[in-house]
Scaffold this active site. Sequence first.
Site, PDB file in Angstrom:
ATOM      1  CG  HIS A 160      -0.653  -4.068  30.857  1.00 61.73           C
ATOM      2  ND1 HIS A 160      -0.811  -4.554  29.572  1.00 61.73           N
ATOM      3  CD2 HIS A 160       0.672  -3.797  30.991  1.00 61.73           C
ATOM      4  CE1 HIS A 160       0.377  -4.584  28.965  1.00 61.73           C
ATOM      5  NE2 HIS A 160       1.288  -4.118  29.791  1.00 61.73           N
ATOM      6  CG  ASP A 196       4.087  -0.002  26.773  1.00 62.59           C
ATOM      7  OD1 ASP A 196       4.594   0.631  27.714  1.00 62.59           O
ATOM      8  OD2 ASP A 196       4.160  -1.246  26.671  1.00 62.59           O
ATOM      9  CG  HIS A 198       4.416  -5.047  27.048  1.00 59.68           C
ATOM     10  ND1 HIS A 198       5.353  -4.190  27.596  1.00 59.68           N
ATOM     11  CD2 HIS A 198       4.985  -6.272  26.995  1.00 59.68           C
ATOM     12  CE1 HIS A 198       6.447  -4.889  27.898  1.00 59.68           C
ATOM     13  NE2 HIS A 198       6.253  -6.146  27.536  1.00 59.68           N
ATOM     14  CG  ASP A 285       7.774  -1.044  26.970  1.00 57.60           C
ATOM     15  OD1 ASP A 285       7.281  -0.317  26.091  1.00 57.60           O
ATOM     16  OD2 ASP A 285       7.082  -1.635  27.819  1.00 57.60           O
TER      17      ASP A 285
END
Length: 343
Positions: A160, A196, A198, A285
């Site tokens: 991120h 991931d 996200h 995740d």
Amino acid sequence: MKTVFSPLHAGHGGQMELVAGAIVPGFEKPSRAEIVRARVEAEGLGPILAPETHDLAAAARVHRQDYLDFLPTVWPLWEASGKSGSAIPFTWPTRGLRGDVRPKTIDALLGFYSFDGGASFVEGTWEAIKSSYDVAMTAADIVKAGERAAFALCRPPGHHAGAAFMGGYCYINNAAVAAQWFRDQGAARVSILDVDYHHGNGTQEIFYKRGDVQVLNLHGDPMTEYPFFLGHADECGAGEGEGFNHNYPMPFGTDWESWGAALDDACAKLQAYRPEVVVVSLGVDTFEKDPISRFKLKSADYPKIGRRIAALGLPTLFVMEGGYAVDEIGINAVGVLTGFEGG
Ligand SMILES: [Zn+2]
């Protein structure tokens, strides 16, 4: 497969975060990395090595220098200002405000260099960030030296983090740094495959206008999932990067059937690009029991991810990103790696 791991990650612990109207203990906690390390040992994946210290020159190839200079100063400035607890940003230079004037106080600087309140600092945070970077660089060294793959057991994660901002538990973008480093070491093309849950908004931002690093992202649809403001399917790259950014946003409830099909498509695009190295942003995740995510992958699916990546037949650096179902994070992350080794 060799794993690189540093115990210094544990200094970044006890930090708080704002979730759904409450300040709660961070989901991104030290036990995550310890459980993955224990599973690497239990599965006999291979030796676990300490990182070698690297200077920040490779980080400065993808991050802005003033941002890198800021990170080690956060905790000293926070303490000097008389505050205690976690240093958490709370004001951002969004639309209509000035993002071009660097402010002076720690509260202001935290907002200036972040896009959300999800990257907080405690006393040991900088040492953890630096150790995570050293882990990624040492594992990259191992792949560069000729090993088929290596596992950078990074914590905190990185995908991120953009050129000049932190957020979403991320500070230095380890996968982006490694990809750039492989380019600087002579690889003509590098692909980053981000699995991931996200969207890896930082990685996308860093390489969006470049054709020499392909970025493929499988993630929760930003219309409903964090980080909300990037990761749509129509973001394909710009300028020389046009056609080299691929997003696969997927709805809540996505299971292996749909997710695996997206992975197949991403791997086909990756293969067509003919990279010399693959960097995998390895978040787990996507797991059905993850406390902050909404996909439905099962533990038995993770070795399939590893086998699919192994079938690319390319030198591969795995970089640990997210995964918050702590009990199963080791099983799932190491499941990808054992799947790769067996594939
Ligand atoms: Zn994630």
